[in-house]
Design an enzyme around this catalytic site. Structure first.
Site, PDB file in Angstrom:
ATOM      1  N   CYS A 151      -5.896   8.301   8.817  1.00 27.89           N
ATOM      2  CA  CYS A 151      -6.447   7.728   9.926  1.00 27.89           C
ATOM      3  C   CYS A 151      -5.901   8.903  11.076  1.00 27.89           C
ATOM      4  CB  CYS A 151      -5.210   6.455  10.566  1.00 27.89           C
ATOM      5  SG  CYS A 151      -5.579   5.007   9.735  1.00 27.89           S
ATOM      6  N   ARG A 154      -1.074  15.240  13.088  1.00 33.15           N
ATOM      7  CA  ARG A 154      -0.001  14.735  12.079  1.00 33.15           C
ATOM      8  C   ARG A 154       0.219  15.749  10.983  1.00 33.15           C
ATOM      9  NH1 ARG A 154      -2.589   9.345   9.442  1.00 33.15           N
ATOM     10  NH2 ARG A 154      -0.614   8.844   9.048  1.00 33.15           N
ATOM     11  N   PRO A 155       1.038  16.693  11.671  1.00 33.41           N
ATOM     12  CA  PRO A 155       1.304  17.897  10.746  1.00 33.41           C
ATOM     13  C   PRO A 155       1.841  17.772   9.377  1.00 33.41           C
ATOM     14  CG  PRO A 155       2.978  17.670  12.315  1.00 33.41           C
ATOM     15  CD  PRO A 155       1.903  16.749  12.635  1.00 33.41           C
ATOM     16  N   LYS A 199       0.812  -1.293  -0.026  1.00 27.76           N
ATOM     17  CA  LYS A 199       0.048   0.016  -0.089  1.00 27.76           C
ATOM     18  C   LYS A 199       1.006   1.387   0.111  1.00 27.76           C
ATOM     19  CE  LYS A 199      -2.760   2.419   3.355  1.00 27.76           C
ATOM     20  NZ  LYS A 199      -1.915   3.325   4.032  1.00 27.76           N
ATOM     21  N   ASN A 200       2.013   1.254   0.835  1.00 28.16           N
ATOM     22  CA  ASN A 200       2.687   2.546   1.016  1.00 28.16           C
ATOM     23  C   ASN A 200       3.552   2.973   0.190  1.00 28.16           C
ATOM     24  OD1 ASN A 200       1.234   3.305   3.335  1.00 28.16           O
ATOM     25  ND2 ASN A 200       2.647   1.939   4.510  1.00 28.16           N
ATOM     26  N   ARG A 255      -4.388   9.975   3.801  1.00 31.63           N
ATOM     27  CA  ARG A 255      -3.405  10.927   4.107  1.00 31.63           C
ATOM     28  C   ARG A 255      -2.460  11.153   2.881  1.00 31.63           C
ATOM     29  NH1 ARG A 255      -1.012  14.374   7.928  1.00 31.63           N
ATOM     30  NH2 ARG A 255       1.506  13.775   8.075  1.00 31.63           N
ATOM     31  N   ASP A 309       3.349   0.659  11.980  1.00 31.78           N
ATOM     32  CA  ASP A 309       2.333   0.157  11.402  1.00 31.78           C
ATOM     33  C   ASP A 309       2.078  -1.333  11.867  1.00 31.78           C
ATOM     34  OD1 ASP A 309       1.310   2.244  10.375  1.00 31.78           O
ATOM     35  OD2 ASP A 309       2.004   1.613   8.285  1.00 31.78           O
ATOM     36  N   ARG A 351      -9.377  -0.281   4.105  1.00 30.69           N
ATOM     37  CA  ARG A 351      -8.418   0.434   3.474  1.00 30.69           C
ATOM     38  C   ARG A 351      -7.133   0.245   3.161  1.00 30.69           C
ATOM     39  NH1 ARG A 351      -7.472   4.693   7.147  1.00 30.69           N
ATOM     40  NH2 ARG A 351      -5.822   5.318   5.484  1.00 30.69           N
ATOM     41  N   ASP A 383       4.336  20.024   8.350  1.00 29.96           N
ATOM     42  CA  ASP A 383       5.186  20.984   8.578  1.00 29.96           C
ATOM     43  C   ASP A 383       6.660  20.493   7.817  1.00 29.96           C
ATOM     44  OD1 ASP A 383       5.769  18.817  10.456  1.00 29.96           O
ATOM     45  OD2 ASP A 383       6.243  20.460  12.144  1.00 29.96           O
TER      46      ASP A 383
END
Length: 414
Positions: free
Chosen positions: A116, A121-122, A21-22, A92, A303, A394, A124
């Site tokens: 999620c 969960r910035p 997935k990632n 995300r 994860d 998901r 920046d």
């Protein structure tokens, strides 16, 4: 929708790992930079991928997907994203549109990315990296707008090896003339797979120690690429096998990606063996206590942290879990406590006590937390109901089918 699971039976059998997935998600958004069609193999048929494909389709990208892993993307007629792209709020990974749109179109806008919810969960680091490349980043109530203002390479030092910030910097740098260098990039295997894909379609990216050197302004073509296996999916099933006292083989995996989990298995007296690309976990005579710290690779994967919490509850003396990636990633604990989990929280972690789990009606709070609930339901006798099953789907392809093939009593309730 909900999953109904009657647990208390060991899992036995063999399954094959889905594509990661990632790795697949950043590849999909990177196709916006390609001037010819791209074919990807091993793309998992999961919720997050479907949302990503819908987002790309909304931008005018032509997609052919057979639902069994092979996908062809033609982004030659794509248009820049706008604030009206509301589906970006669902995942995300839509944040990767920021780097991709800067590289392809020079500007664009997206609503705030979703995904999620487990604490702040910035973005920046994403912002700082793109700003180093000369990108104007503006935010308001609608979302984020980016615009390329300069045509020059940059040197940026990531304060933390963020996967998302690494991906966005690489994408943005490919659209800026000259060489850019990223120090402190994320070393996860799915990031390296993403970079290997980019090189396949013509990107000039060099890995040198802790630095990535990216030559921007080059034309990216088309091509084909096979997505790496999903170590998180594989690890989830292997943990479930250990928690139920079963014997499960996952085919199509790579040792290096799973080595942090296997090191923990070794400490816990959980037997395993590799044969080619297949990894098998066998029943343990007893499970020993251990302490696990989730951290950027080569640390234990964040994860897999929630699923590991369940396994530690089966160990003699329990164990400890710390998370240095997302220190607020513990919202799932309240649901597991409904199933009998006994824990004590401490800063950045939790002490897990050996617990006798029991069935309950629980709700998935996030993707991997939901996987932990499934693990717990499989490990305890009686029927559990897990609500919000779509959150779990998901990230897991054909999860009920795969579990059923391993002997699990699982069904879906409308």
């Amino acid at each position: 929708m909900a999953f109904l699971i009657s647990g208390g039976k060991p899992l036995y059998g063999c399954i094959r790992a889905q594509g990661a997935k990632n790795a697949a998600l950043p590849m999909l958004f990177a196709t916006l930079l390609c001037t010819e069609p791209v074919t990807l193999y091993g793309v998992p048929d999961i919720g997050d991928v479907r949302v990503a494909l819908s987002l790309l389709s909304s931008l005018g990208v032509k997609i052919e997907y057979d639902g069994s892993g092979t996908l062809t993307v033609d982004a030659t007629a794509a248009e820049p994203p706008t604030f009206s792209l509301l589906e970006a709020e669902k995942i995300r990974a839509s944040s990767y549109l920021l780097g991709a749109t800067v590289a392809r179109f020079g500007e664009g806008s997206i609503p705030y990315p979703g995904g999620c919810s487990f604490g702040v969960r910035p973005l920046d680091y994403h912002r700082a990296g793109l700003e180093a490349l000369g990108v104007l980043w503006e935010e308001d109530a609608r979302g984020i707008r980016v615009e390329k203002r300069k045509e020059k390479g940059a040197v940026y030092h990531l304060p933390y090896p963020s996967v998302g910030a690494t991906v966005n910097f690489v994408l943005g740098a490919l659209g800026v003339k000259g060489e850019s260098t990223l120090f402190g990039y994320a070393h996860e295997h799915h990031v390296l797979d993403f970079i290997a894909f980019l090189r396949t379609v013509g990107a000039k990216i060099c890995l040198e120690g802790d630095a990535l050197h990216i030559k921007g302004g080059e034309r990216l073509t088309g091509g084909s690429y096979t997505v790496t296996p999903d170590a998180i999916e594989a690890g989830t099933y292997l943990i479930a096998a250990a928690a139920t006292g079963g014997e499960v083989t996952v085919e199509g995996v790579r040792y290096g990606e799973l080595s942090p989990l296997l090191l923990a298995f070794g400490r816990m007296n959980i037997p395993f063996r590799f044969s080619g690309d297949a990894l098998t976990v066998t029943p343990a005579s007893h499970i020993r206590t251990t302490a696990v710290t989730a951290a950027p690779y080569p640390g234990f994967p964040t994860d897999l942290h929630p699923q590991m919490t369940v396994l530690l509850s089966r160990a003699e003396g329990g164990g400890k879990i710390s998370d240095l990636v997302w220190d607020e990633r513990f919202s799932y604990l309240g649901e597991l406590e409904k199933m009998g989990l006994r824990v004590n929280r401490f800063p950045h972690g939790v002490r897990v006590f050996e617990s006798k789990l029991h069935p309950a009606v629980v709700t998935s709070t996030d993707l991997r937390g939901g996987a932990a609930l499934i693990t717990a339901a499989l490990a305890c006798e009686g029927e559990s109901k897990i609500l919000e099953e779509e959150i779990i789907l998901r990230g897991y392809e054909m999860l009920p089918v795969k579990l059923f093939s391993l002997g699990a009593d699982i069904r879906t309730e409308a």
